[in-house]
Design an enzyme around this catalytic site. Structure first.
Site, PDB file in Angstrom:
ATOM      1  N   ASP A  52      -0.450   3.062  61.352  1.00  0.00           N
ATOM      2  CA  ASP A  52      -0.840   3.920  60.220  1.00  0.00           C
ATOM      3  C   ASP A  52      -1.771   5.037  60.650  1.00  0.00           C
ATOM      4  OD1 ASP A  52       0.531   2.452  58.319  1.00  0.00           O
ATOM      5  OD2 ASP A  52      -1.205   1.232  57.762  1.00  0.00           O
ATOM      6  N   ARG A 133     -16.280  -3.393  55.412  1.00  0.00           N
ATOM      7  CA  ARG A 133     -15.974  -2.060  54.902  1.00  0.00           C
ATOM      8  C   ARG A 133     -17.189  -1.191  54.583  1.00  0.00           C
ATOM      9  NH1 ARG A 133     -12.541  -3.690  57.403  1.00  0.00           N
ATOM     10  NH2 ARG A 133     -10.310  -3.618  57.006  1.00  0.00           N
ATOM     11  N   ASP A 162      -9.586  -2.339  49.949  1.00  0.00           N
ATOM     12  CA  ASP A 162     -10.365  -1.593  50.941  1.00  0.00           C
ATOM     13  C   ASP A 162     -10.650  -0.154  50.521  1.00  0.00           C
ATOM     14  OD1 ASP A 162     -10.765  -3.710  52.586  1.00  0.00           O
ATOM     15  OD2 ASP A 162      -9.110  -3.248  53.950  1.00  0.00           O
ATOM     16  N   SER A 214       0.623  -7.497  58.100  1.00  0.00           N
ATOM     17  CA  SER A 214      -0.523  -6.607  58.075  1.00  0.00           C
ATOM     18  C   SER A 214      -1.757  -7.446  58.424  1.00  0.00           C
ATOM     19  CB  SER A 214      -0.644  -5.999  56.676  1.00  0.00           C
ATOM     20  OG  SER A 214      -1.887  -5.375  56.565  1.00  0.00           O
TER      21      SER A 214
HETATM   22  N1  ARG Z   1      -7.580  -9.800  50.960  1.00  0.00           N
HETATM   23  C1  ARG Z   1      -8.707  -9.549  51.816  1.00  0.00           C
HETATM   24  C2  ARG Z   1      -9.605  -8.516  51.218  1.00  0.00           C
HETATM   25  O1  ARG Z   1      -9.211  -7.782  50.362  1.00  0.00           O
HETATM   26  C3  ARG Z   1      -8.297  -9.208  53.227  1.00  0.00           C
HETATM   27  C4  ARG Z   1      -7.514  -7.946  53.380  1.00  0.00           C
HETATM   28  C5  ARG Z   1      -7.182  -7.734  54.802  1.00  0.00           C
HETATM   29  N2  ARG Z   1      -6.307  -6.660  55.058  1.00  0.00           N
HETATM   30  C6  ARG Z   1      -5.139  -6.775  55.698  1.00  0.00           C
HETATM   31  N3  ARG Z   1      -4.473  -5.697  55.916  1.00  0.00           N
HETATM   32  N4  ARG Z   1      -4.670  -7.909  56.129  1.00  0.00           N
HETATM   33  O2  ARG Z   1     -10.724  -8.419  51.618  1.00  0.00           O
END
Ligand code: ARG
Length: 453
Positions: A52, A133, A162, A214
């Site tokens: 990405d 984050r 995120d 992912s």
């Molecule tokens: N669901 C979790 C969160 O929102 C982890 C997200 C992780 N991202 C990924 N692309 N696997 O914090």
């Protein structure tokens, strides 16, 4: 995770790639920080080196004619070669490719408060992505200022948490900065991105061996989402777990680990004093070997979706179990009961990207106050996926063996006093029961059933 974009599937690939390099579409601005193309001069791109953000690095230059600086944040992602990542950024046209080693700050300022808050979102997710984050966003704002960037670009989709965490933090720290989120706009699916990468000679990390899922990871855990994982009615696919040995293949021998704490902070493993980053990494290794910390989690995202994540969180499984055990020992019944409610609120704020919300700092003050007494040691038994506290001690334990011993009376605890205690302690409840029964049976168990029908 990106799903299939508006460009559709394979037969349209050529067409799609052509459309992606066209002029920006006329899209109404919905937030003050969204950038219109003429405002974008130099962009700080949060760069992981993956598909990405590599496509993005090329695409932003092409679409906005912007200069690019990349920032890659080291949060202890296992197996990364930062030299390769920065080399790739430069090859793709970055003026400068910066790597920030944020492991220590992450452990101290983000993971440690989460440990003190026993923070698990939805009862199972130790928040490693959510914790990272606000730190990444803070470092991006600093780097944007240092490198004269007017805009920050990130690789989050429009369906995830995120984007909320990153944009909310950036906009709080510097309202002047503009933000672009190309993945949200370009609507390319994975196949289209790969086609775009091929067309523009963008190297794809891992080549054909690239994970179908992912992935996000750092020293506090790893998550996998998407593809086969989306089938909630199926057990986790075998190829997901890369960090934790599946319990059925873990050693058939239990291991005891002793975790030492000072004021709520883990400070030693089996008696050896360690700095926090190293301690977390060591705990992760030990836990991974014993198959601990696999979590299959259907989660309520902030943006309203329910999504399944498969987590591998061996360090959190060990350190948070030990912390909870010790805290429970040194706190009163009232502190223990009250803290649980605040813990889930802390986890929610963190999950929701409201790291800078003042309530979070207020809650931290409470967590720190409770944790002043969380000093001592806990021994855990690890065996094929399970983590069980088997021994604990603290100079501040609210435990007196002479009082607790079954069947003995004496000292400050007189069993003769118990009936009086019971009579007074249950007084209101007994009275209420009687009063309501006299008023027509309402409120008694038997009749509640009838009322509900
Ligand atoms: N669901 C979790 C969160 O929102 C982890 C997200 C992780 N991202 C990924 N692309 N696997 O914090």
């Amino acid at each position: 995770m990106n799903g299939v974009g508006a460009c559709g599937v394979r037969p349209l690939l050529r067409n799609c790639a052509a459309r992606m390099s066209a002029e920006p579409p006329d899209k109404p601005r919905t937030a003050s920080y969204e950038a219109s193309p003429e405002q974008v001069g130099r962009v700080l791109l949060l760069y992981s080196g993956g598909l990405d953000t590599s496509v993005m690095l090329h695409w932003i230059q092409e679409r906005y004619g912007a200069e690019m600086v990349t920032l890659t944040v080291d949060l202890g992602q296992p197996g990364e070669d930062w030299g390769v990542v920065t080399g790739k950024a430069e090859q793709l046209g970055a003026l400068e490719a910066v790597v920030a080693d944020a492991r220590e700050a992450f452990a101290r300022d983000y993971v440690l408060p989460a440990i003190k808050a026993n923070a698990l979102y939805g009862g199972g997710y130790p928040l490693f992505t959510a914790l990272a984050r606000p730190l990444i966003a803070t470092l991006a704002v600093e780097a944007a200022r240092n490198h004269g960037c007017d805009t920050i670009a990130h690789g989050c989709t429009g369906k995830g948490n995120d984007q909320v965490r990153i944009e909310g933090t950036i906009a709080a720290l510097d309202p002047e900065l503009k933000i672009i989120a190309p993945v949200r706009d370009w609507q390319m699916g994975r196949e289209e991105e790969i086609a775009y990468a091929r067309e523009h000679s963008i190297p794809i990390k891992g080549g054909s061996a690239v994970s179908p899922y992912s992935i996000d990871d750092n020293l506090w855990g790893r998550s996998s989402e998407g593809r086969a994982i989306e089938h909630l009615d199926q057990p986790p696919p075998d190829d997901v777990f890369r960090l934790v040995t599946p319990p059925e293949r873990a050693a058939d021998e239990a291991q005891l680990v002793r975790v030492g704490f000072e004021r709520g902070c883990p400070v030693s493993l089996d008696g050896e004093t360690l700095a926090l980053v190293e301690l977390i990494e060591r705990a992760a290794e030990i836990g991974a070997r014993h198959g601990v910390g696999i979590v299959d989690h259907v989660e309520d995202r902030i943006v309203g979706l329910k999504v399944r994540d498969l987590y591998e969180v061996p360090a959190a499984a060990i350190l948070m179990s030990a912390h909870r055990e010790l805290e429970n020992l040194v706190c009163t019944i009232h502190q223990n009961n009250f803290k649980r409610a605040l813990e889930s609120h802390w986890a929610y704020l963190c999950y929701a990207g409201l790291w800078l919300e003042p309530l979070r700092a207020d809650l931290d003050a409470f967590m720190d106050s409770v944790n002043r007494w969380v000093t001592g040691e806990v021994t855990l038994k690890l065996y094929r996926g399970s983590v069980t506290p088997v021994a604990r001690n603290s100079p501040y334990a609210l435990y007196d063996r002479s009082l607790a011993t079954f069947g003995e009376s004496g000292g400050d605890f007189s069993q003769h006093a118990s009936p009086g205690f019971i009579e007074l302690f249950t007084l209101q409840s007994r009275l209420a029961h009687r009063v309501r029964r006299a008023a027509g049976g309402k409120g008694t168990e038997k009749n509640d059933d009838k009322e509900d029908r």
